[in-house]
Design a protein around this motif. Sequence first.
Motif, PDB file in Angstrom:
ATOM      1  N   LEU A 209       0.987  -1.302   0.034  1.00 54.59           N
ATOM      2  CA  LEU A 209      -0.192  -0.127  -0.132  1.00 54.59           C
ATOM      3  C   LEU A 209       0.820   1.237   0.008  1.00 54.59           C
ATOM      4  O   LEU A 209       1.751   1.379   1.164  1.00 54.59           O
ATOM      5  CB  LEU A 209      -0.970  -0.046   1.293  1.00 54.59           C
ATOM      6  CG  LEU A 209      -2.041  -1.248   1.323  1.00 54.59           C
ATOM      7  CD1 LEU A 209      -2.873  -1.114   2.511  1.00 54.59           C
ATOM      8  CD2 LEU A 209      -2.683  -1.365   0.256  1.00 54.59           C
ATOM      9  N   LEU A 210       0.900   1.923  -1.115  1.00 58.10           N
ATOM     10  CA  LEU A 210       1.597   3.283  -0.955  1.00 58.10           C
ATOM     11  C   LEU A 210       1.348   4.114  -0.178  1.00 58.10           C
ATOM     12  O   LEU A 210      -0.104   4.744  -0.341  1.00 58.10           O
ATOM     13  CB  LEU A 210       1.521   3.609  -2.536  1.00 58.10           C
ATOM     14  CG  LEU A 210       2.096   4.939  -2.884  1.00 58.10           C
ATOM     15  CD1 LEU A 210       3.885   4.691  -2.591  1.00 58.10           C
ATOM     16  CD2 LEU A 210       1.988   5.578  -4.385  1.00 58.10           C
ATOM     17  N   VAL A 211       2.029   4.774   0.358  1.00 59.10           N
ATOM     18  CA  VAL A 211       1.681   5.808   1.393  1.00 59.10           C
ATOM     19  C   VAL A 211       2.665   6.854   1.280  1.00 59.10           C
ATOM     20  O   VAL A 211       3.984   6.785   1.194  1.00 59.10           O
ATOM     21  CB  VAL A 211       1.777   5.400   2.873  1.00 59.10           C
ATOM     22  CG1 VAL A 211       1.632   6.677   3.847  1.00 59.10           C
ATOM     23  CG2 VAL A 211       0.822   4.245   3.350  1.00 59.10           C
ATOM     24  N   VAL A 212       2.161   8.053   0.951  1.00 61.40           N
ATOM     25  CA  VAL A 212       3.157   9.335   0.773  1.00 61.40           C
ATOM     26  C   VAL A 212       3.416   9.765   2.035  1.00 61.40           C
ATOM     27  O   VAL A 212       2.785  10.214   2.923  1.00 61.40           O
ATOM     28  CB  VAL A 212       2.265  10.303  -0.189  1.00 61.40           C
ATOM     29  CG1 VAL A 212       3.192  11.630  -0.458  1.00 61.40           C
ATOM     30  CG2 VAL A 212       2.058   9.705  -1.595  1.00 61.40           C
ATOM     31  N   ALA A 213       4.600   9.959   2.300  1.00 59.14           N
ATOM     32  CA  ALA A 213       5.074  10.613   3.443  1.00 59.14           C
ATOM     33  C   ALA A 213       4.507  11.928   3.693  1.00 59.14           C
ATOM     34  O   ALA A 213       4.353  12.731   3.118  1.00 59.14           O
ATOM     35  CB  ALA A 213       6.726  10.955   3.196  1.00 59.14           C
ATOM     36  N   GLY A 214       4.129  12.065   5.035  1.00 55.86           N
ATOM     37  CA  GLY A 214       3.593  13.336   5.516  1.00 55.86           C
ATOM     38  C   GLY A 214       2.089  13.470   5.153  1.00 55.86           C
ATOM     39  O   GLY A 214       1.430  14.500   5.515  1.00 55.86           O
ATOM     40  N   SER A 215       1.421  12.407   4.318  1.00 60.31           N
ATOM     41  CA  SER A 215      -0.006  12.494   4.173  1.00 60.31           C
ATOM     42  C   SER A 215      -0.737  11.928   5.474  1.00 60.31           C
ATOM     43  O   SER A 215      -0.056  11.202   6.373  1.00 60.31           O
ATOM     44  CB  SER A 215      -0.029  11.684   2.896  1.00 60.31           C
ATOM     45  OG  SER A 215       0.057  10.252   2.975  1.00 60.31           O
ATOM     46  N   ARG A 216      -2.081  11.981   5.134  1.00 62.32           N
ATOM     47  CA  ARG A 216      -2.960  11.841   6.228  1.00 62.32           C
ATOM     48  C   ARG A 216      -4.261  11.098   5.768  1.00 62.32           C
ATOM     49  O   ARG A 216      -5.066  11.651   5.720  1.00 62.32           O
ATOM     50  CB  ARG A 216      -3.454  13.146   7.126  1.00 62.32           C
ATOM     51  CG  ARG A 216      -4.184  12.972   8.282  1.00 62.32           C
ATOM     52  CD  ARG A 216      -4.687  14.022   9.103  1.00 62.32           C
ATOM     53  NE  ARG A 216      -5.082  15.358   8.412  1.00 62.32           N
ATOM     54  CZ  ARG A 216      -6.249  15.586   8.561  1.00 62.32           C
ATOM     55  NH1 ARG A 216      -7.106  14.989   9.270  1.00 62.32           N
ATOM     56  NH2 ARG A 216      -7.064  16.500   7.745  1.00 62.32           N
ATOM     57  N   PRO A 217      -4.188   9.910   5.471  1.00 56.50           N
ATOM     58  CA  PRO A 217      -5.000   9.251   4.716  1.00 56.50           C
ATOM     59  C   PRO A 217      -6.393   8.717   5.659  1.00 56.50           C
ATOM     60  O   PRO A 217      -5.955   8.718   6.998  1.00 56.50           O
ATOM     61  CB  PRO A 217      -4.576   7.938   4.173  1.00 56.50           C
ATOM     62  CG  PRO A 217      -3.246   8.173   4.321  1.00 56.50           C
ATOM     63  CD  PRO A 217      -3.034   9.281   5.537  1.00 56.50           C
ATOM     64  N   GLU A 266       6.304   3.872   2.144  1.00 61.08           N
ATOM     65  CA  GLU A 266       6.313   4.961   2.249  1.00 61.08           C
ATOM     66  C   GLU A 266       7.335   5.705   1.154  1.00 61.08           C
ATOM     67  O   GLU A 266       8.357   5.405   1.204  1.00 61.08           O
ATOM     68  CB  GLU A 266       6.570   5.484   3.572  1.00 61.08           C
ATOM     69  CG  GLU A 266       6.205   7.054   3.655  1.00 61.08           C
ATOM     70  CD  GLU A 266       6.052   7.278   5.424  1.00 61.08           C
ATOM     71  OE1 GLU A 266       6.682   8.074   5.870  1.00 61.08           O
ATOM     72  OE2 GLU A 266       5.123   6.382   5.871  1.00 61.08           O
ATOM     73  N   LEU A 267       6.754   6.633   0.631  1.00 55.89           N
ATOM     74  CA  LEU A 267       7.720   7.359  -0.473  1.00 55.89           C
ATOM     75  C   LEU A 267       7.525   8.922  -0.283  1.00 55.89           C
ATOM     76  O   LEU A 267       6.335   9.319  -0.024  1.00 55.89           O
ATOM     77  CB  LEU A 267       7.427   7.081  -2.025  1.00 55.89           C
ATOM     78  CG  LEU A 267       7.439   5.687  -2.309  1.00 55.89           C
ATOM     79  CD1 LEU A 267       6.833   5.538  -3.965  1.00 55.89           C
ATOM     80  CD2 LEU A 267       8.913   5.168  -2.326  1.00 55.89           C
ATOM     81  N   PRO A 268       8.623   9.822  -0.590  1.00 54.61           N
ATOM     82  CA  PRO A 268       8.502  11.226  -0.493  1.00 54.61           C
ATOM     83  C   PRO A 268       7.363  11.567  -1.542  1.00 54.61           C
ATOM     84  O   PRO A 268       7.327  10.933  -2.637  1.00 54.61           O
ATOM     85  CB  PRO A 268       9.663  11.540  -0.900  1.00 54.61           C
ATOM     86  CG  PRO A 268      10.955  10.441  -0.575  1.00 54.61           C
ATOM     87  CD  PRO A 268       9.845   9.533  -0.856  1.00 54.61           C
ATOM     88  N   SER A 269       6.786  12.686  -1.275  1.00 57.07           N
ATOM     89  CA  SER A 269       5.702  13.364  -2.036  1.00 57.07           C
ATOM     90  C   SER A 269       6.237  13.494  -3.344  1.00 57.07           C
ATOM     91  O   SER A 269       5.561  13.050  -4.738  1.00 57.07           O
ATOM     92  CB  SER A 269       5.048  14.491  -1.559  1.00 57.07           C
ATOM     93  OG  SER A 269       4.041  14.975  -2.421  1.00 57.07           O
ATOM     94  N   ALA A 270       7.446  14.098  -3.555  1.00 57.90           N
ATOM     95  CA  ALA A 270       7.795  14.678  -4.897  1.00 57.90           C
ATOM     96  C   ALA A 270       8.186  13.221  -5.664  1.00 57.90           C
ATOM     97  O   ALA A 270       7.769  13.431  -7.086  1.00 57.90           O
ATOM     98  CB  ALA A 270       9.107  15.428  -4.984  1.00 57.90           C
ATOM     99  N   VAL A 271       8.542  12.331  -5.083  1.00 59.40           N
ATOM    100  CA  VAL A 271       8.928  11.026  -5.892  1.00 59.40           C
ATOM    101  C   VAL A 271       7.703  10.411  -6.337  1.00 59.40           C
ATOM    102  O   VAL A 271       7.505  10.004  -7.354  1.00 59.40           O
ATOM    103  CB  VAL A 271       9.648   9.929  -5.101  1.00 59.40           C
ATOM    104  CG1 VAL A 271       9.867   8.578  -5.532  1.00 59.40           C
ATOM    105  CG2 VAL A 271      11.327  10.696  -4.661  1.00 59.40           C
ATOM    106  N   ALA A 272       6.653  10.291  -5.303  1.00 65.81           N
ATOM    107  CA  ALA A 272       5.599   9.502  -5.708  1.00 65.81           C
ATOM    108  C   ALA A 272       4.855  10.275  -6.899  1.00 65.81           C
ATOM    109  O   ALA A 272       4.185   9.734  -7.849  1.00 65.81           O
ATOM    110  CB  ALA A 272       4.689   9.412  -4.576  1.00 65.81           C
ATOM    111  N   LEU A 273       4.579  11.321  -6.736  1.00 68.49           N
ATOM    112  CA  LEU A 273       3.780  12.585  -7.633  1.00 68.49           C
ATOM    113  C   LEU A 273       4.387  12.430  -8.905  1.00 68.49           C
ATOM    114  O   LEU A 273       3.765  12.352 -10.094  1.00 68.49           O
ATOM    115  CB  LEU A 273       3.413  13.683  -6.922  1.00 68.49           C
ATOM    116  CG  LEU A 273       2.255  13.758  -5.784  1.00 68.49           C
ATOM    117  CD1 LEU A 273       2.257  15.050  -5.121  1.00 68.49           C
ATOM    118  CD2 LEU A 273       1.278  13.078  -6.236  1.00 68.49           C
TER     119      LEU A 273
END
Length: 373
Positions: A209-217, A266-273
């Motif tokens: 399950l991909l989770v973007v670092a700093g996010s709040r699902p 978990e991936l950094p936002s910039a990498v994932a997006l």
Amino acid sequence: MSSPDPQVRAARNQSTSSARPGARGPVVAVTGAASGVGALLTARLAASDEVRQVVAIDERRGGCEAAQWQILDVRDPAIAEKLRGADVVVHLALDLDLETDAAARTAYNVRGTQTVLTAAAAAGVHRVVLCTSAMVYGALPDNELPLSEDAELRATAEATGVGDLLEIERLARRAPRAHPGLNVTVVRPAVLVGGMDTALTRYFESPRLLVVAGSRPAWQFCHVDDLCSALEYAVLEKADGELAVGCDGWLEQEEVEELSGIRRMELPSAVALGAAARLHRIGLTPSPAGDLAYTMYPWVVSGSRLHDAGWRPKHTNEEVLAELLEEVSGRHTVAGRRLGRKDATAAGAAGATVALLGAAAVVRRARKARRRI
């Protein structure tokens, strides 16, 4: 709104009641009645003692024998004649397929809704019920938990089909002004589960399950049966206006991981997006980067208007998640792209269990292989 054959078969099995010419209640027309939510709702309404007759409209005949079938494209202006005598129209003929060409999908969805609204007014229909999605509220880090129905629609057109849904919402707001006497109710379900194939259901087909670092699902689901019961409330005028529908409450990401048994990556936002945007641009994945926002930030709805009207969901988030996991068992998706068993095994062996980065690695290897030839 498409669904697999089992749902259509279930709708057929439920559709044994005959028309009740002397009964009270509205005559209801349902577009998109041959499959998916449309087939289930048609069966439900045909079996209801509170509905006098169901007019089923689609490009092919469905399995509900109790309905009066009209076979045509909802973009055909001739639909106005087919709607004469109906009190309510439920418009469910939408194409939200991930694999459909985006321009063709928008042309069908928007033109179809425009035609149905205009035809309903011309035919003397007094209420149209539209179904969009709670995605129109947008998934944003500052969203309240939960959102009220009156919350501003802050979504953008960057996620699959959301631009179409926002345009349908705009048409819904304009219709009563353009056609006095026509009432429009909009139903907005949370993550829809029960034979659905969307970017959000495919999220649970990934090996991680991909989770973007700093996010709040925050995850809130809506079972198709609960959606149909909410649509029936709208049809019978037990609730109107903008209606959000979903299970009560929500699940945090940690709860989803514990219940599913699927570990996170978990991936950094910039990498994932950035990776999501590149993979979609080269055609490897059907989902644009905007879909990721709905797995990053909350868009949970309260459903207060339906609750005030006496409606309650029959399913919990935990139950619907369990059903979703059972549905997707055996499917393999990387970055929204469904893989065959052989491809999935190769991706795993290559260390591509990280959804976005794994797909990117597959692309790089393929390019290197072509250069060697």
